[in-house]
Design a protein around this motif. Structure first.
Motif: not given
Length: 383
Positions: A9-12, A33-38, A208-213, A227-229
């Protein structure tokens, strides 16, 4: 959170920050970045429940918390109400609401909001009942009236529910919304589908957290992103909807981006840094992540109240000074303080949150009107 997950996550985050000056890669970097967080599911427990996976969360033992709820001293807050310190309640500005700017917000009390963005109307955590409680004959009662009821609002296109606590998910209000708009698009976090569908909603999206619609709304051009954050909160026995649903549903903040690329952030209910058993004063890292992934925001609604005594409530709510840090972390151009001025939930005087907010904005060198409060029912337009 595992060391590998934290490192990835830090690298992303570092890679995305470094690439911020390259507009041609903006979309790619956002999605990378979003995919790393997901990928990080450290907030999921093996028993299907959820947890705040950061050192900034430190939960006071249930018995101590329950003892506070039974013996709480609320003299200061009740005196401040008796002394006329509660926020004013004003009539809705129909002119502004019926002919909205590209992005504007109407505060409907507590965490209830009408957000109007690029031609659609979004209702967030509407609570218009007299009490935020499973029944209307006991529980926290309004000391400021609701500025309207569901029928007095403009047509609602989207409903957002941040989590299932009674001061955010109100059975009576949502029953009225579902009767009027049974096919309305509803967004909430994991675990909340059942209760929302039981209220009559047919078009429920759970994230879930970081999901986008991506959403298209008839009568508008382009698509909207919801976005669910993350947020630092909880659903626990003392304040949840049942005896056995401790941490069984997820809590969240939300991001809305319109076709014009205007952006709005809704904190929902959140904390920043627990006072209890947090000697290192660890801070919740997600707001910087939200700011990097989605910021800067044109307008935000950030909780500022229900924090006293802080040894009890800092694990789940923010004080005004921490709210300013969230404002900075998410990179908000303009913020409005919410989650205060409506129900007696904690012990601080009712006028203390906006006073401390104003002092902290000055102490950190921000213009006072960059993060301020509204009267209940008041509308503010983003610049």
């Amino acid at each position: 959170m595992s060391d590998n997950s934290s490192t990835n996550k830090e690298n992303a985050l570092s890679a995305a920050a470094a690439a911020a000056s390259a507009p041609s890669t903006e979309v790619l970097d956002h999605e990378h970045l979003r995919q790393e967080l997901v990928k990080d599911k450290s907030h999921h427990l093996k028993n299907g429940r959820f947890v705040n996976p950061w050192p900034s969360f430190s939960l006071m033992p249930t018995l101590e918390f329950a003892k506070y709820l039974i013996t709480a001293d609320q003299k200061a807050v009740r005196k401040s109400i008796a002394d006329g310190k509660a926020p004013a309640v004003v009539a809705l500005d129909k002119t502004k609401i019926d002919s909205p700017s590209p992005l504007q917000l109407t505060w409907l009390g507590h965490a209830s909001l009408l957000v109007q963005i690029d031609g659609i109307n979004v209702l967030c955590d509407p609570v218009f009942s007299q009490r935020c409680s499973p029944v209307q004959w006991m529980g926290p009662r309004r000391y400021t009236k609701a500025p309207c009821q569901v029928d007095e609002l403009p047509h609602i296109d989207v409903l957002i529910i941040s989590h299932n606590h009674y001061d955010h998910l109100d059975w009576n209000t949502l029953t009225e919304v579902s009767k009027k708009y049974p096919d309305i698009k509803v967004f909430s976090a994991l675990g909340n589908r059942g209760i929302l569908e039981s209220l009559g909603f047919k078009n429920v999206s759970i994230g879930d957290w970081w999901d986008e619609f991506s959403v298209s709304v008839p009568g508008t051009e382009g698509s909207f992103t919801f976005a669910c954050t993350p947020a630092q909160h909880m659903t626990a026995i003392a304040v949840a909807r049942g005896i056995f649903d401790r941490m069984a549903t997820l809590w969240s903040s939300w991001v809305i981006q319109g076709p014009s690329k205007r952006k709005f952030f809704f904190s929902g209910d959140t904390a920043y840094s627990s006072t209890y058993n947090n000697e290192a004063k660890a801070e919740c890292p997600v707001f910087k992540q939200i700011g990097l992934l989605y910021g800067p925001f044109d307008l935000s609604a950030i909780a500022i109240g229900a924090y006293g005594p802080e040894i009890m409530f800092s694990t789940m709510h923010v004080n005004p000074e921490q709210a300013v840090r969230i404002h900075e972390d998410v990179r908000s151009k303009k913020s409005i303080g919410i989650h205060w001025g409506t129900f007696v939930l904690t012990g601080e005087p009712v006028d203390e949150p906006p006073r401390r907010l104003c002092m902290e904005m000055d102490a950190r060198g921000h213009p006072a009107d960059e993060f301020t409060v509204l009267s209940i029912g008041e509308t503010i337009q983003a610049n």
